[in-house]
Scaffold this motif. Structure first.
Motif, short mmCIF file in Angstrom:
data_model
loop_
_atom_site.label_atom_id
_atom_site.label_comp_id
_atom_site.label_asym_id
_atom_site.label_seq_id
_atom_site.Cartn_x
_atom_site.Cartn_y
_atom_site.Cartn_z
N ARG A 72 14.67 -42.12 -31.02
CA ARG A 72 16.13 -42.26 -31.18
C ARG A 72 16.41 -43.56 -31.92
O ARG A 72 15.75 -44.57 -31.70
CB ARG A 72 16.82 -42.30 -29.83
N PRO A 73 17.42 -43.56 -32.79
CA PRO A 73 17.75 -44.80 -33.49
C PRO A 73 18.20 -45.89 -32.51
O PRO A 73 18.88 -45.62 -31.53
CB PRO A 73 18.91 -44.41 -34.41
N GLY A 74 17.78 -47.09 -32.80
CA GLY A 74 18.18 -48.25 -32.00
C GLY A 74 18.27 -49.45 -32.92
O GLY A 74 18.14 -49.34 -34.14
N SER A 75 18.47 -50.60 -32.33
CA SER A 75 18.51 -51.82 -33.15
C SER A 75 18.07 -53.01 -32.32
O SER A 75 18.16 -53.01 -31.10
CB SER A 75 19.91 -52.05 -33.72
N ILE A 76 17.59 -54.01 -33.02
CA ILE A 76 17.18 -55.26 -32.41
C ILE A 76 18.21 -56.31 -32.79
O ILE A 76 18.39 -56.59 -33.99
CB ILE A 76 15.78 -55.68 -32.90
N VAL A 100 6.85 -48.97 -33.61
CA VAL A 100 8.27 -49.19 -33.89
C VAL A 100 8.42 -49.23 -35.40
O VAL A 100 7.77 -50.01 -36.08
CB VAL A 100 8.79 -50.50 -33.26
N GLU A 101 9.27 -48.36 -35.94
CA GLU A 101 9.48 -48.29 -37.38
C GLU A 101 10.81 -48.94 -37.74
O GLU A 101 11.83 -48.69 -37.09
CB GLU A 101 9.52 -46.84 -37.85
N ALA A 102 10.78 -49.74 -38.77
CA ALA A 102 12.02 -50.32 -39.29
C ALA A 102 12.69 -49.30 -40.20
O ALA A 102 12.03 -48.62 -40.98
CB ALA A 102 11.72 -51.59 -40.07
N VAL A 103 14.00 -49.18 -40.09
CA VAL A 103 14.75 -48.27 -40.95
C VAL A 103 14.78 -48.83 -42.37
O VAL A 103 14.70 -48.10 -43.34
CB VAL A 103 16.17 -48.05 -40.39
N TRP A 122 19.10 -55.31 -36.45
CA TRP A 122 18.06 -54.75 -37.29
C TRP A 122 17.76 -53.32 -36.81
O TRP A 122 17.19 -53.13 -35.74
CB TRP A 122 16.80 -55.61 -37.22
N PRO A 123 18.17 -52.30 -37.59
CA PRO A 123 17.96 -50.92 -37.15
C PRO A 123 16.47 -50.56 -37.13
O PRO A 123 15.71 -50.96 -38.02
CB PRO A 123 18.72 -50.09 -38.18
N CYS A 124 16.08 -49.82 -36.09
CA CYS A 124 14.68 -49.41 -35.96
C CYS A 124 14.60 -48.12 -35.17
O CYS A 124 15.61 -47.61 -34.67
CB CYS A 124 13.86 -50.51 -35.30
N LEU A 125 13.38 -47.61 -35.05
CA LEU A 125 13.14 -46.35 -34.38
C LEU A 125 11.82 -46.47 -33.63
O LEU A 125 10.78 -46.72 -34.24
CB LEU A 125 13.08 -45.23 -35.42
N ALA A 126 11.85 -46.33 -32.30
CA ALA A 126 10.62 -46.38 -31.50
C ALA A 126 9.95 -45.02 -31.59
O ALA A 126 10.56 -43.99 -31.31
CB ALA A 126 10.96 -46.74 -30.06
#
Length: 146
Positions: A72-76, A100-103, A122-126
């Motif tokens: 699911r999209p998330g952010s740091i 963890v992938e950076a968008v 910082w948008p990312c995706l686990a």
């Protein structure tokens, strides 16, 4: 901290080197390419000295724990300090651990003047569950002469 020459400086060095190679067989052009090479070297050293003198990079802080949901999209949330409170633009990148992938790999960030701290997400995706450590922030700031 790593200091990397700008692409403009690399192209100027290649241009002077090409001119020197073409002028090599002509001894009457030797003073000209030596002057060009010396001037370029002097400008590069002066730019390095000026840049190091004013170099006060922002500190990047992240929370101790960031909760993400798998796939699911998330952010740091990140906090960038601006110690000299000057407006400046920079290229910012965040290297995330495996899983963890950076968008986006990098982004232009503008720190406004007269503000001590700025916040960015910082948008990312686990991609998997777990505890991840080892986030690395990378900043690229232009030198004094560009």
């Amino acid at each position: 901290m790593s200091l990397v020459p700008s692409s403009r400086l690399v192209w100027l060095v290649l241009l002077v080197a090409a001119f020197a190679a073409l002028a090599g067989p002509l001894p009457e052009l030797a003073p000209l390419w030596l002057l060009l090479g010396g001037g370029l070297l002097l400008a590069a050293v002066a730019d390095l000295a000026l840049s190091l003198n004013r170099l006060e990079l922002p500190e990047v802080a992240a929370p101790e724990v960031v909760r993400l949901t798998k796939d699911r999209p998330g952010s740091i949330p990140l906090r960038l300090s601006n110690p000299d409170k000057r407006a400046r633009g920079m290229l910012f990148g965040l290297a995330l651990p495996d899983g963890v992938e950076a968008v986006e790999l990098e982004r232009e960030v503008l720190l406004p003047a007269d503000v001590a701290q700025s916040n960015i997400d910082w948008p990312c995706l686990a991609r998997r569950r777990g505890v991840f450590r080892g986030v690395l922030a990378c900043l690229e700031v232009a030198s004094s002469l560009g």
